[in-house]
Design an enzyme around this catalytic site. Sequence first.
Site, PDB file in Angstrom:
ATOM      1  N   SER A 107      -8.056   2.297   4.756  1.00 43.87           N
ATOM      2  CA  SER A 107      -7.677   1.211   3.858  1.00 43.87           C
ATOM      3  C   SER A 107      -6.809   0.178   4.560  1.00 43.87           C
ATOM      4  O   SER A 107      -5.989   0.522   5.426  1.00 43.87           O
ATOM      5  CB  SER A 107      -6.901   1.795   2.671  1.00 43.87           C
ATOM      6  OG  SER A 107      -6.246   0.784   1.939  1.00 43.87           O
TER       7      SER A 107
ATOM      8  N   TYR B  28      -0.072   6.315  -0.800  1.00 47.80           N
ATOM      9  CA  TYR B  28      -1.512   6.174  -0.534  1.00 47.80           C
ATOM     10  C   TYR B  28      -1.754   5.665   0.886  1.00 47.80           C
ATOM     11  O   TYR B  28      -2.545   6.242   1.640  1.00 47.80           O
ATOM     12  CB  TYR B  28      -2.133   5.228  -1.555  1.00 47.80           C
ATOM     13  CG  TYR B  28      -3.588   4.903  -1.304  1.00 47.80           C
ATOM     14  CD1 TYR B  28      -4.588   5.828  -1.585  1.00 47.80           C
ATOM     15  CD2 TYR B  28      -3.963   3.670  -0.768  1.00 47.80           C
ATOM     16  CE1 TYR B  28      -5.924   5.535  -1.344  1.00 47.80           C
ATOM     17  CE2 TYR B  28      -5.300   3.368  -0.539  1.00 47.80           C
ATOM     18  CZ  TYR B  28      -6.270   4.309  -0.822  1.00 47.80           C
ATOM     19  OH  TYR B  28      -7.592   4.012  -0.575  1.00 47.80           O
TER      20      TYR B  28
END
Length: 320
Positions: free
Chosen positions: A127, A152
Amino acid sequence: MEHTIITGGAGFIGSSLVEQLIGENHKVTIIDNFDPFYDKSIKIRNIEPFADHPNFKFLELDICDLDAMQKALTGSYTKIVHIAAKAGVHASIQAPIPCQKVNVMGTQNLLEIAKEKDIKQFVFASSSSVYGVNPNVPWKETDHNILPISPYASSKISCELLGHVYSNLYKIRFIGLRFFTVYGPKQRPDLAIHKFAHKILKGEPIPVFGDGSTRRDYTYIGDILKGIRAAMEYTESEYEIINLGNHKTVSLSEMIQTLEDVFEKEAIINRLPMQPGDVPQTYADIEKAQQLLGYQPETTFRQGIEHFRDWINLIKKKAI
């Protein structure tokens, strides 16, 4: 015949990849546990079109359960595309331990599967959030001043490093793809474009965090799929981390204006303070992807939103 394991295969990106691979006459086995982050019925709808295809197999499994995966994965496989994760920056701040468990331990379990089954090609969905608040834009993979600001993002960095370990020890080719704000048909309902579109259509206020100046490198799903497919065939080195973005940024205000134009309806703005974990901008340097994968995004932001609108309209017609 190529036989690929796709984790998170009932989700937005995973099911879009499955659809493409089935069309190319590949065998596909997907692993998905229907995580309750969003409605299970959406994921079932995603895989319904190919549920009965002879080259498709669905395993409802949790990637944290290595023993169950070892027992269920009885075939011969050539590749793993690992997309499954506890998604969401803000969700990870609210529940950091499940995020760490699923994303890091789940990835290690998949790497163990690759080791045990001698699967030499492992593509990992990382990501853009790993870059944190980094003023050195556009973001390059060679920039090592990476300080993630959410659990995350931290979990994705950990997975990239695990990939290096397994690549080094067991000669598994690990290609980590840092996705930049993927959107388009089948996008997750919690993501801004999808959420805003529905609220605009219903005449409900949309939550706008900050003054609208934050910028994102929105990348259309069709372009992301080209990058994934190229990564699945890449053989020139054993370990790479590669940005997949559009190399163009769009402000939050511009994004809302495009939605208003394409859906032909004005948004009602509910302005709110910035949220913890948000970054002011994301912006991908894609030179490495161009060189190694022949990657070249082709879909403009407006074109992508128009495709998304057409999909929304199609879903509405099917629901009638």
